[in-house]
Design a protein around this motif. Structure first.
Motif, PDB file in Angstrom:
ATOM      1  N   LEU A 123      52.661  36.907  55.286  1.00 28.37           N
ATOM      2  CA  LEU A 123      52.192  36.729  53.911  1.00 28.37           C
ATOM      3  C   LEU A 123      53.279  37.120  52.917  1.00 28.37           C
TER       4      LEU A 123
ATOM      5  N   ALA B  84      54.826  34.783  49.957  1.00 30.77           N
ATOM      6  CA  ALA B  84      54.926  35.247  48.567  1.00 30.77           C
ATOM      7  C   ALA B  84      56.338  35.058  48.035  1.00 30.77           C
TER       8      ALA B  84
ATOM      9  N   SER C 289      51.679  41.930  46.015  1.00 27.19           N
ATOM     10  CA  SER C 289      50.400  42.199  45.364  1.00 27.19           C
ATOM     11  C   SER C 289      50.103  41.154  44.291  1.00 27.19           C
TER      12      SER C 289
ATOM     13  N   HIS D 167      48.880  38.126  46.088  1.00 29.32           N
ATOM     14  CA  HIS D 167      47.505  38.323  46.557  1.00 29.32           C
ATOM     15  C   HIS D 167      46.510  38.058  45.436  1.00 29.32           C
ATOM     16  N   ARG D 168      46.806  38.601  44.250  1.00 33.42           N
ATOM     17  CA  ARG D 168      45.886  38.401  43.127  1.00 33.42           C
ATOM     18  C   ARG D 168      45.807  36.929  42.740  1.00 33.42           C
TER      19      ARG D 168
ATOM     20  N   LYS E  90      43.835  34.865  45.406  1.00 32.34           N
ATOM     21  CA  LYS E  90      42.399  35.096  45.340  1.00 32.34           C
ATOM     22  C   LYS E  90      41.805  34.372  44.140  1.00 32.34           C
TER      23      LYS E  90
ATOM     24  N   ALA F  28      41.158  36.561  49.460  1.00 35.08           N
ATOM     25  CA  ALA F  28      42.516  37.078  49.595  1.00 35.08           C
ATOM     26  C   ALA F  28      43.259  36.278  50.674  1.00 35.08           C
ATOM     27  N   PRO F  29      44.599  36.184  50.588  1.00 35.52           N
ATOM     28  CA  PRO F  29      45.342  35.366  51.567  1.00 35.52           C
ATOM     29  C   PRO F  29      45.157  35.827  53.004  1.00 35.52           C
ATOM     30  N   GLY F  30      45.081  37.128  53.236  1.00 35.50           N
ATOM     31  CA  GLY F  30      44.894  37.603  54.599  1.00 35.50           C
ATOM     32  C   GLY F  30      43.564  37.153  55.178  1.00 35.50           C
TER      33      GLY F  30
END
Length: 380
Positions: free
Chosen positions: A337, A341, A350, A353-354, A357, A363-365
């Protein structure tokens, strides 16, 4: 295309009619350093719509999704997206399992092979009008729920392909109608080797919540919840000659419809040109609207206006591109991930991730884990 039309994806060229975009080969591996293609992803609502026939007939929906490498859990995320390859694989699965080119949406199946048979008749026509009338006449022999016909105005200036309903209204029939006009428009564009500008589109389907891909596909105003489904255009287009022949048809059927609307729709609009340009700058700071306008030799005001005319915004083009490429990259098991990014120009994981979402609702995970669960569960 849901109760709205869909962006294209491809299916293997088995002459099986409707299908979307290039299908990822099963088990294929992609080098982590290979740039992800900037293909549009498809809203999960379209997946829900295309499964309506299967649900109506009692098929195991989760098993069908898993065979297409789509996690059933994504259906619960309204903002989720799937790749063109996943959507294409789902169409292929539905067609093969149901033996129906309209995927169980109508009471009478459209036997696999009808699409190819109709196309073979179209390339023998001299003009687009001949081809449209021939194609619609042939399909009236295979579809009972609606009767597709060509109407030309008395003054000879406007024309429309209209689907006259012959069965009770239902969500399945509305989606089948949207599917039919989407593919009719694709075939018409291929026949004349260019896009036929539409003046307006009317769909019997109700509008889905949020933004859909329909306007981007048809590049014109779309009205929902209409008494009939119809494509309206300038009647002068009917005089265009059919440019295809038996040789080009063979290639068309092998590729249909992987490159069809990409060739005749996307590349012609300003938003898609911008998207392709931005694709080469994803790993750094993307150009501002002012910088993009300068590169296109336009004023910022003109760029804003032209994008507004296409129903797009510069920021949304950037966000959608990053979202689509991120989803494509996360199919690659070799990329972490953090790698994704950084490749998308996010200095901090981070922040990515935001953003992810916000784009997809998860969230990507979690998004990647849902996809892995789909791949690891044996198909029924």
């Amino acid at each position: 295309m849901s109760g709205h039309a869909l962006p294209p994806a491809g299916l293997r060229g088995d002459g099986g009619g409707p299908a979307l975009g290039p299908v990822r080969a099963s088990g294929a591996t992609v080098e982590a350093g290979t740039p992800a293609p900037a293909r549009h992803t498809i809203a999960i609502q379209h997946v829900t719509h295309i499964l309506q026939g299967g649900r109506r007939l009692g098929y195991d929906i989760e098993a069908l999704l898993r065979r297409a490498d789509i996690s059933p859990a994504l259906l619960a995320s309204p903002s989720a997206r799937v790749t063109q390859g996943q959507y294409a694989a789902l169409i292929r699965t539905l067609r093969r399992v149901m033996r129906d080119e309209l995927w169980g949406l109508l009471d009478r199946p459209v036997t696999p092979g009808v699409f190819a048979q109709v196309c073979r008749s179209l390339v023998d026509c001299a003009t687009l009008e001949d081809a449209i009338r021939t194609g619609l006449r042939l399909y009236r022999q295979h579809i009972d729920a609606f009767a597709p016909r060509l109407h030309v105005a008395a003054d000879g200036k406007t024309a429309a392909v209209v689907l006259h309903p012959r069965a009770p209204a239902s969500a399945c029939r509305s989606f089948a109608e949207s599917t039919f006009v989407f593919h009719a428009y694709a075939v018409v564009s291929w026949l004349v080797a260019g896009q036929i500008p539409l003046t307006r589109v009317e769909l019997s389907a109700a509008a889905s919540p949020g933004r859909t891909d329909t306007e981007r596909v048809f590049k014109t105003a779309v009205s929902y919840g209409q008494p009939v489904t119809a494509l309206h255009f300038d009647a002068a287009s009917l005089r265009l000659p059919v440019m295809q022949d038996a040789a080009s048809l063979r290639e068309f059927l092998r590729e249909t419809p992987r490159n069809l609307l990409i060739r005749y729709r996307d590349n012609s609009c300003l938003a898609e040109r911008i998207r392709q340009h931005l694709r080469s700058h994803l790993d750094g700071e993307l150009p501002s609207l002012e910088q993009m306008a300068q590169r296109l030799r336009l004023t910022p005001q003109t760029l804003r206006r032209r994008l507004r005319d296409e129903g797009r915004g510069y920021q949304s083009i950037k966000d959608n591109l990053r979202r689509d490429v991120a989803i494509g990259m996360m199919e690659r098991p070799g990329m972490t991930l953090q790698d994704v990014a950084l490749r998308l120009g996010f200095s901090e994981p981070s922040t990515f991730h935001r953003a992810f979402k916000k784009w997809t609702g998860v969230a990507p995970g979690e998004y990647r884990m849902r996809g892995m669960r789909a791949e690891n569960v044996p198909a029924a």
